[in-house]
Design a protein around this motif. Sequence first.
Motif, PDB file in Angstrom:
ATOM      1  N   MET A   1       1.092  -1.289  -0.261  1.00  0.00           N
ATOM      2  CA  MET A   1       0.369  -0.205  -0.186  1.00  0.00           C
ATOM      3  C   MET A   1       0.782   1.283  -0.633  1.00  0.00           C
ATOM      4  O   MET A   1       0.959   2.213  -0.437  1.00  0.00           O
ATOM      5  CB  MET A   1      -1.129  -0.496   1.200  1.00  0.00           C
ATOM      6  N   ARG A   2       2.174   1.144   0.693  1.00  0.00           N
ATOM      7  CA  ARG A   2       3.079   2.051   0.995  1.00  0.00           C
ATOM      8  C   ARG A   2       3.354   3.076  -0.748  1.00  0.00           C
ATOM      9  O   ARG A   2       3.278   3.585  -0.940  1.00  0.00           O
ATOM     10  CB  ARG A   2       4.072   2.698   2.473  1.00  0.00           C
ATOM     11  N   ARG A   3       4.147   1.501  -0.774  1.00  0.00           N
ATOM     12  CA  ARG A   3       4.802   1.709  -1.985  1.00  0.00           C
ATOM     13  C   ARG A   3       4.053   2.689  -3.093  1.00  0.00           C
ATOM     14  O   ARG A   3       4.183   2.941  -4.087  1.00  0.00           O
ATOM     15  CB  ARG A   3       5.027   0.411  -2.907  1.00  0.00           C
ATOM     16  N   GLN A   4       2.676   1.825  -3.328  1.00  0.00           N
ATOM     17  CA  GLN A   4       1.661   2.455  -4.433  1.00  0.00           C
ATOM     18  C   GLN A   4       1.541   4.085  -3.898  1.00  0.00           C
ATOM     19  O   GLN A   4       1.291   4.842  -5.344  1.00  0.00           O
ATOM     20  CB  GLN A   4      -0.106   1.484  -4.383  1.00  0.00           C
ATOM     21  N   GLU A   5       1.599   3.937  -2.985  1.00  0.00           N
ATOM     22  CA  GLU A   5       1.371   5.450  -2.453  1.00  0.00           C
ATOM     23  C   GLU A   5       2.725   6.945  -2.167  1.00  0.00           C
ATOM     24  O   GLU A   5       1.911   7.521  -2.918  1.00  0.00           O
ATOM     25  CB  GLU A   5       0.229   5.591  -1.282  1.00  0.00           C
ATOM     26  N   TYR A   6       3.239   6.106  -3.146  1.00  0.00           N
ATOM     27  CA  TYR A   6       4.976   6.851  -3.061  1.00  0.00           C
ATOM     28  C   TYR A   6       4.265   8.059  -4.035  1.00  0.00           C
ATOM     29  O   TYR A   6       3.457   7.810  -4.951  1.00  0.00           O
ATOM     30  CB  TYR A   6       5.917   6.411  -3.517  1.00  0.00           C
ATOM     31  N   ARG A   7       4.567   9.305  -3.141  1.00  0.00           N
ATOM     32  CA  ARG A   7       4.133  10.631  -4.713  1.00  0.00           C
ATOM     33  C   ARG A   7       5.641  11.406  -4.938  1.00  0.00           C
ATOM     34  O   ARG A   7       6.143  12.052  -3.773  1.00  0.00           O
ATOM     35  CB  ARG A   7       3.192  11.198  -4.333  1.00  0.00           C
ATOM     36  N   LEU A   8       5.776  12.214  -5.812  1.00  0.00           N
ATOM     37  CA  LEU A   8       7.447  12.846  -5.540  1.00  0.00           C
ATOM     38  C   LEU A   8       6.522  14.014  -4.982  1.00  0.00           C
ATOM     39  O   LEU A   8       5.197  14.526  -5.524  1.00  0.00           O
ATOM     40  CB  LEU A   8       7.300  13.661  -7.275  1.00  0.00           C
ATOM     41  N   TYR A   9       7.255  15.005  -4.152  1.00  0.00           N
ATOM     42  CA  TYR A   9       6.073  16.405  -3.652  1.00  0.00           C
ATOM     43  C   TYR A   9       6.413  17.121  -5.068  1.00  0.00           C
ATOM     44  O   TYR A   9       7.125  17.144  -5.794  1.00  0.00           O
ATOM     45  CB  TYR A   9       8.080  17.014  -3.179  1.00  0.00           C
ATOM     46  N   PRO A  10       5.471  18.511  -5.461  1.00  0.00           N
ATOM     47  CA  PRO A  10       5.011  18.727  -6.388  1.00  0.00           C
ATOM     48  C   PRO A  10       5.771  19.082  -7.089  1.00  0.00           C
ATOM     49  O   PRO A  10       6.412  20.013  -8.338  1.00  0.00           O
ATOM     50  CB  PRO A  10       3.903  19.526  -5.879  1.00  0.00           C
ATOM     51  N   ASP A  11       6.497  20.318  -6.239  1.00  0.00           N
ATOM     52  CA  ASP A  11       7.447  21.221  -6.568  1.00  0.00           C
ATOM     53  C   ASP A  11       8.895  20.419  -6.521  1.00  0.00           C
ATOM     54  O   ASP A  11      10.041  21.228  -6.792  1.00  0.00           O
ATOM     55  CB  ASP A  11       7.486  22.583  -5.413  1.00  0.00           C
ATOM     56  N   ALA A  12       9.478  19.309  -6.348  1.00  0.00           N
ATOM     57  CA  ALA A  12      10.732  18.396  -6.286  1.00  0.00           C
ATOM     58  C   ALA A  12      11.560  18.360  -7.777  1.00  0.00           C
ATOM     59  O   ALA A  12      12.903  18.727  -7.756  1.00  0.00           O
ATOM     60  CB  ALA A  12      10.278  17.173  -5.656  1.00  0.00           C
ATOM     61  N   HIS A  13      11.368  18.465  -8.898  1.00  0.00           N
ATOM     62  CA  HIS A  13      11.590  18.509 -10.177  1.00  0.00           C
ATOM     63  C   HIS A  13      11.718  19.944 -10.444  1.00  0.00           C
ATOM     64  O   HIS A  13      13.136  19.720 -10.888  1.00  0.00           O
ATOM     65  CB  HIS A  13      10.538  17.558 -11.254  1.00  0.00           C
ATOM     66  N   ALA A  14      10.870  20.955 -10.098  1.00  0.00           N
ATOM     67  CA  ALA A  14      11.652  22.247 -10.505  1.00  0.00           C
ATOM     68  C   ALA A  14      12.683  22.887  -9.200  1.00  0.00           C
ATOM     69  O   ALA A  14      13.423  23.262  -9.973  1.00  0.00           O
ATOM     70  CB  ALA A  14      10.128  22.727 -10.609  1.00  0.00           C
ATOM     71  N   THR A  15      12.266  22.494  -8.074  1.00  0.00           N
ATOM     72  CA  THR A  15      13.404  22.906  -7.412  1.00  0.00           C
ATOM     73  C   THR A  15      14.938  22.384  -7.982  1.00  0.00           C
ATOM     74  O   THR A  15      15.476  22.944  -8.547  1.00  0.00           O
ATOM     75  CB  THR A  15      13.015  22.446  -5.948  1.00  0.00           C
ATOM     76  N   VAL A  16      15.284  21.219  -7.844  1.00  0.00           N
ATOM     77  CA  VAL A  16      16.151  20.360  -8.275  1.00  0.00           C
ATOM     78  C   VAL A  16      16.489  20.735  -9.641  1.00  0.00           C
ATOM     79  O   VAL A  16      17.902  21.528  -9.621  1.00  0.00           O
ATOM     80  CB  VAL A  16      16.210  19.155  -8.319  1.00  0.00           C
ATOM     81  N   ASP A  17      15.781  21.045 -10.894  1.00  0.00           N
ATOM     82  CA  ASP A  17      16.541  21.466 -11.583  1.00  0.00           C
ATOM     83  C   ASP A  17      16.410  22.755 -11.761  1.00  0.00           C
ATOM     84  O   ASP A  17      17.961  23.222 -12.536  1.00  0.00           O
ATOM     85  CB  ASP A  17      15.580  21.206 -13.217  1.00  0.00           C
ATOM     86  N   ALA A  18      15.660  23.980 -10.990  1.00  0.00           N
ATOM     87  CA  ALA A  18      16.490  25.388 -10.827  1.00  0.00           C
ATOM     88  C   ALA A  18      17.869  25.259 -10.511  1.00  0.00           C
ATOM     89  O   ALA A  18      18.599  26.233 -11.054  1.00  0.00           O
ATOM     90  CB  ALA A  18      15.129  25.812 -10.470  1.00  0.00           C
ATOM     91  N   LEU A  19      18.086  24.535  -9.374  1.00  0.00           N
ATOM     92  CA  LEU A  19      19.269  24.236  -8.358  1.00  0.00           C
ATOM     93  C   LEU A  19      19.972  23.603  -9.779  1.00  0.00           C
ATOM     94  O   LEU A  19      21.606  24.590  -9.784  1.00  0.00           O
ATOM     95  CB  LEU A  19      19.478  24.050  -7.491  1.00  0.00           C
ATOM     96  N   ARG A  20      20.325  22.848  -9.989  1.00  0.00           N
ATOM     97  CA  ARG A  20      21.359  22.325 -10.987  1.00  0.00           C
ATOM     98  C   ARG A  20      21.564  23.795 -12.655  1.00  0.00           C
ATOM     99  O   ARG A  20      22.657  24.145 -12.857  1.00  0.00           O
ATOM    100  CB  ARG A  20      20.623  21.138 -11.382  1.00  0.00           C
ATOM    101  N   ASP A  21      20.701  24.165 -12.894  1.00  0.00           N
ATOM    102  CA  ASP A  21      20.599  25.173 -13.509  1.00  0.00           C
ATOM    103  C   ASP A  21      21.170  26.351 -13.212  1.00  0.00           C
ATOM    104  O   ASP A  21      22.164  26.780 -14.053  1.00  0.00           O
ATOM    105  CB  ASP A  21      19.397  26.017 -14.536  1.00  0.00           C
ATOM    106  N   ALA A  22      21.100  26.751 -11.900  1.00  0.00           N
ATOM    107  CA  ALA A  22      22.520  27.998 -11.591  1.00  0.00           C
ATOM    108  C   ALA A  22      23.496  27.750 -11.119  1.00  0.00           C
ATOM    109  O   ALA A  22      24.133  28.254 -10.401  1.00  0.00           O
ATOM    110  CB  ALA A  22      21.668  27.797  -9.836  1.00  0.00           C
TER     111      ALA A  22
END
Length: 240
Positions: free
Chosen positions: A107-128
């Motif tokens: 049940m937990r495995r099925q319910e894992y979710r990416l936090y909505p701002d995770a990709h955008a935040t990580v990508d912005a930091l990498r781009d910086a």
Amino acid sequence: MPVLPRAILFDLDDTLIRAYAQPEEAWTRLLHIFSAHLDAHDPATIETVRAAIMGEARAFWNDRAEAAKWRLDIPGARRLSVRRGLEKLGRPDEALADKIADAFTEMRRQEYRLYPDAHATVDALRDAGVKLALITNGAGLTQRAKIERFDLEHRFHHIQIEGEFGQGKPELAVYRHALEKLGCEACDTWMVGDNYEWEVVAPQSLGICGIWYDPFDAGIPANAAAKPSRVIKRLAELVE
Ligand SMILES: [Mg+2]
């Protein structure tokens, strides 16, 4: 873009993805499914079973050596907690305990979710131009599956998993190795994570800035051994 360090180390579980947070609610929901097997036909009885299981789980997760061993086998740890919980309630049943534990794991495995701002935040930091590492405890296969499922691998310059590296947080060798891999100094590095002991207290002892991720507004623990450099409730705050 705010002033950023040369490097940022991110935790995975319950920082970039929602994985194991708020277990009370999840256990209550799962135990309702097994109410007939447990002979638990009212919320109070379900609550008694939940408290027994979680009490047993807490007891061995609080033991540092035991926890380091069981982090590499979370499904096995769950089976043990449920077995001990049912035993404590005077109704030992290993087969039922394992069935409940495995259902919780799935049940937990099925319910894992990416936090909505995770990709955008990580990508912005990498781009910086910030050097990025993902530092996660747990088994290699389990953590790699999450990294693939949530499309994280290419976003980081270095990925370090306890089961592959051989040591996990809060061992200081974990942070030292990550700094070496990124070629960065502790004083120019942040660690972002939800575990106060692992991602604030331990890295700060090396001079890394510990940034505590507190999305549920739990507040700094009363007996905290160190103060975080900063507390954030959303990942996007890092780039605002
Ligand atoms: Mg975490």
